[in-house]
Write a protein that holds these residues in place. Structure first.
Motif, short mmCIF file in Angstrom:
data_model
loop_
_atom_site.label_atom_id
_atom_site.label_comp_id
_atom_site.label_asym_id
_atom_site.label_seq_id
_atom_site.Cartn_x
_atom_site.Cartn_y
_atom_site.Cartn_z
N MET A 1 0.67 -0.94 0.47
CA MET A 1 0.23 -0.20 -0.05
C MET A 1 1.15 1.07 0.30
O MET A 1 1.98 1.31 0.54
N GLU A 2 0.43 2.43 -0.68
CA GLU A 2 1.61 3.39 -0.70
C GLU A 2 1.36 4.55 0.46
O GLU A 2 0.38 4.41 1.06
N MET A 3 2.37 4.80 0.77
CA MET A 3 2.45 5.34 2.00
C MET A 3 2.38 7.53 1.49
O MET A 3 1.64 7.40 0.75
N VAL A 4 1.38 7.58 2.34
CA VAL A 4 0.33 8.60 1.92
C VAL A 4 1.63 10.45 3.35
O VAL A 4 1.14 9.59 4.46
N ASP A 5 1.68 10.97 2.92
CA ASP A 5 2.45 12.23 3.73
C ASP A 5 1.67 12.77 4.64
O ASP A 5 0.25 12.73 3.87
N LYS A 6 1.85 12.45 5.80
CA LYS A 6 1.09 13.07 6.61
C LYS A 6 0.84 14.14 6.44
O LYS A 6 0.60 15.33 7.10
N ASN A 7 1.43 15.33 6.26
CA ASN A 7 1.80 16.62 5.67
C ASN A 7 0.15 16.87 5.00
O ASN A 7 -0.75 18.10 5.22
N TRP A 8 0.25 15.91 4.26
CA TRP A 8 -1.08 16.01 3.63
C TRP A 8 -2.89 15.86 3.78
O TRP A 8 -3.30 16.38 4.08
N THR A 9 -2.47 14.72 4.66
CA THR A 9 -3.27 14.20 5.40
C THR A 9 -4.29 15.12 6.34
O THR A 9 -4.78 15.94 6.72
N ALA A 10 -2.55 15.68 7.04
CA ALA A 10 -3.39 16.83 7.76
C ALA A 10 -3.41 18.41 7.63
O ALA A 10 -4.97 19.15 8.23
N ARG A 11 -3.14 18.50 5.76
CA ARG A 11 -3.93 19.74 5.67
C ARG A 11 -4.89 19.71 5.41
O ARG A 11 -6.28 20.31 4.14
N GLN A 12 -6.47 18.14 5.20
CA GLN A 12 -7.32 17.61 4.57
C GLN A 12 -8.42 18.29 6.30
O GLN A 12 -9.96 17.57 6.03
#
Length: 114
Positions: A1-12
């Motif tokens: 499974m691909e890794m998701v950038d934590k900063n991207w997630t926080a920006r949601q």
């Protein structure tokens, strides 16, 4: 499974001062997110959502304090202000309860209540 950038997630998510939690503000449609992105958003939401019961308890304690003051208040104007404060706190609790029931039906910025 691909890794998701934590900063991207926080920006949601955005901080909501009125509710005292971070709420979803997805920058794109849920269905356009990858499975990994959806999983990351849901995990982040569960962490934020998990803070709601404690926040509700704190707001309830503030209501109890204001109700106690209201019962003893003799000045009509002050009593009206206390009553307004109590109604606002109750509204926050209501909104938090709505958010608490929000799970996988997260939508882009559509659920930013007051």
């Amino acid at each position: 499974m691909e890794m998701v950038d934590k900063n991207w997630t926080a920006r949601q998510f955005v901080w909501n001062d009125r509710l005292g939690i971070r709420i979803p503000a997805l920058q794109q449609d849920w269905d356009s997110l990858t499975i990994a992105q959806q999983a990351a958003v849901l995990a982040y939401w569960e962490e934020s959502r998990g803070k709601i019961p404690d926040r509700v308890k704190w707001l309830e304690s503030q209501i109890a304090v204001k109700q106690d003051r209201l019962f003893r208040e003799e000045d009509f104007g002050a009593a009206c202000r206390l009553n307004q404060d109590i109604m606002e706190l109750a509204s926050q609790i209501n909104d938090l309860n709505i958010w608490f029931r929000t799970g996988q039906d997260l939508e882009p910025a559509a659920k930013t209540h007051g």
